[in-house]
Write an enzyme that holds these catalytic residues in place. Sequence first.
Site, mmCIF file in Angstrom:
data_model
loop_
_atom_site.group_PDB
_atom_site.id
_atom_site.type_symbol
_atom_site.label_atom_id
_atom_site.label_comp_id
_atom_site.label_asym_id
_atom_site.label_seq_id
_atom_site.Cartn_x
_atom_site.Cartn_y
_atom_site.Cartn_z
ATOM 1 N N HIS A 70 0.881 -1.183 0.000
ATOM 2 C CA HIS A 70 0.000 0.000 0.000
ATOM 3 C C HIS A 70 0.915 1.229 0.000
ATOM 4 O O HIS A 70 2.035 1.171 0.516
ATOM 5 C CB HIS A 70 -0.833 -0.045 1.277
ATOM 6 N N ASP A 129 3.098 -4.696 8.084
ATOM 7 C CA ASP A 129 1.897 -3.883 7.931
ATOM 8 C C ASP A 129 0.698 -4.832 8.026
ATOM 9 O O ASP A 129 0.384 -5.551 7.079
ATOM 10 C CB ASP A 129 1.946 -3.162 6.574
ATOM 11 N N GLN A 131 -4.499 -5.136 6.805
ATOM 12 C CA GLN A 131 -5.502 -6.025 6.191
ATOM 13 C C GLN A 131 -5.474 -7.420 6.805
ATOM 14 O O GLN A 131 -6.199 -8.304 6.346
ATOM 15 C CB GLN A 131 -5.259 -6.139 4.671
ATOM 16 N N LYS A 187 -10.396 -0.788 10.432
ATOM 17 C CA LYS A 187 -10.567 -1.945 9.535
ATOM 18 C C LYS A 187 -10.940 -3.192 10.332
ATOM 19 O O LYS A 187 -11.273 -4.214 9.766
ATOM 20 C CB LYS A 187 -9.294 -2.184 8.732
ATOM 21 N N CYS A 214 -4.828 2.609 -3.650
ATOM 22 C CA CYS A 214 -3.593 3.119 -3.014
ATOM 23 C C CYS A 214 -2.452 2.116 -3.173
ATOM 24 O O CYS A 214 -1.648 1.916 -2.245
ATOM 25 C CB CYS A 214 -3.806 3.433 -1.537
HETATM 26 C C1 LIG Z 1 -2.298 -2.824 3.560
HETATM 27 C C2 LIG Z 1 -2.621 -1.464 4.072
HETATM 28 N N1 LIG Z 1 -1.693 -0.769 4.742
HETATM 29 C C3 LIG Z 1 -1.921 0.449 5.238
HETATM 30 C C4 LIG Z 1 -3.139 1.062 5.058
HETATM 31 C C5 LIG Z 1 -3.349 2.419 5.619
HETATM 32 O O1 LIG Z 1 -4.330 2.403 6.601
HETATM 33 P P1 LIG Z 1 -4.870 3.777 7.225
HETATM 34 O O2 LIG Z 1 -5.327 4.605 6.056
HETATM 35 O O3 LIG Z 1 -5.993 3.345 8.103
HETATM 36 O O4 LIG Z 1 -3.745 4.393 7.961
HETATM 37 C C6 LIG Z 1 -4.140 0.388 4.360
HETATM 38 C C7 LIG Z 1 -5.439 1.036 4.109
HETATM 39 O O5 LIG Z 1 -6.183 0.666 3.240
HETATM 40 C C8 LIG Z 1 -3.880 -0.902 3.866
HETATM 41 O O6 LIG Z 1 -4.807 -1.591 3.191
#
Ligand SMILES: Cc1ncc(COP(=O)(O)O)c(C=O)c1O
Length: 427
Positions: A144, A221, A224, A247, A385
């Site tokens: 992401h 990370d 998800q 999430k 993203c």
């Molecule tokens: C894999 C992953 N990492 C990081 C993020 C960023 O999350 P946030 O926007 O809640 O900080 C997302 C958000 O969709 C994501 O899917």
Amino acid sequence: MTTAAKRVRRELRSPPISDAGAAFDVERVRGDFPILRQRVHGKTLVYLDNAATSQKPQVVIDAICGYYALDNANIHRGVHFLSEHATEEYERARRMVQDFLNAAQADEIIFVRGATEAINLVAQTYGRCCVSAGDEVLISAMEHHSNIVPWQILCEEIGARLRVAPISDSGELLLEDFGKLLGPRTKIVAITHVSNALGTINPIRRIIEMAHQRSVPVLIDGAQAVPHLKVDVQALDCDFYVFSGHKVYGPTGIGVLYGKSALLDAMPPYQGGGDMISSVTFEQTTYNKLPYKFEAGTPHVAGAIGLGAAINYVNDLGMSNIAMHEHELLAYATQALSAIPGVRLIGTARERAGVLSFLLDNIHPHDIGTVLDQEGIAVRTGHHCAQPVMQRFGIAATARASLALYNTREEVDVLVEGIQKVREVFV
Ligand SMILES: Cc1ncc(COP(=O)(O)O)c(C=O)c1O
């Protein structure tokens, strides 16, 4: 406090959650989510945009309302009843996150705004103190933007190099190539547990082992992953693990950075301000102990309490029950979508969670999303993203249906009918 107020407080604190250990009853679970009862464009809402954000059960909504109705006060610096009570609730939420991730210590849990802030924090603290000019940061091709851009900023600032481990046509990390990119200059590996664009579950245990053989710390990370899989940071032996509350059925604006205490202790603070200090003079400031060193300013107290309620909720349902339900649903949905003429799934890794990214003939994903919306079906369209993932597959965008614990086979059937309608309109 009046008797009535005590009763309200008790009611708010004794949520009607599903029985622990009871078999997973999706219809009953759906009843916990008020938003799912509404109709959209005259159709029953089918919410399949859970990878962007998931819906909130009543217990989470009640916990947030209850905090503002009965407990609101600033924390950590009051001697009065409300401040002490709010502090207790905030710190209780931290211990719940600790248990949820099986962290060794509560002070290894830092509350932040979300996964994005957690990664920026590590890049700007660990990164600045431990990565030098000529060093390397290793990520994967399925990240992401949140796990790309903070590292790019760091690398640009200090003259380090961002290395990217490639992925296969099915969206799996090429482990051998990853291993080859781990070199003497690698100072950190930052990799997603589950890809938001492809659904791939990465073999993070193996990845962490490989990195640790070279004494390289690993940030995972988990944005998800935590809604779908049981995570045990001690068993994984990861150095950092990050996720966002919203999430995993919690509120927006709250997230978690887990870090091993030895690393967090050695890192400089991220932001300066109240609560992160132990003493301040104009000549010198000394910093507070963990976790407060990384929590400058008034934190999102209601958010932390709401996240605690969300964790309680999924724990009561049982992470293994949730995973089993979603696994079965993903298999059903994969088969159903694959059978539609013109559908091409992007992301067909052997191990996947929650996500179905797809193309339909040459129809623009935004058109797919707009027609589905008219049927009451919420999916996401675009690059999610993750533009480098789109570039890897030579496409600009996909339509993405993403699953949560409250989704059903019937909803997948409605999605399939919706996709067939899209074909009728455009093909
Ligand atoms: C894999 C992953 N990492 C990081 C993020 C960023 O999350 P946030 O926007 O809640 O900080 C997302 C958000 O969709 C994501 O899917």
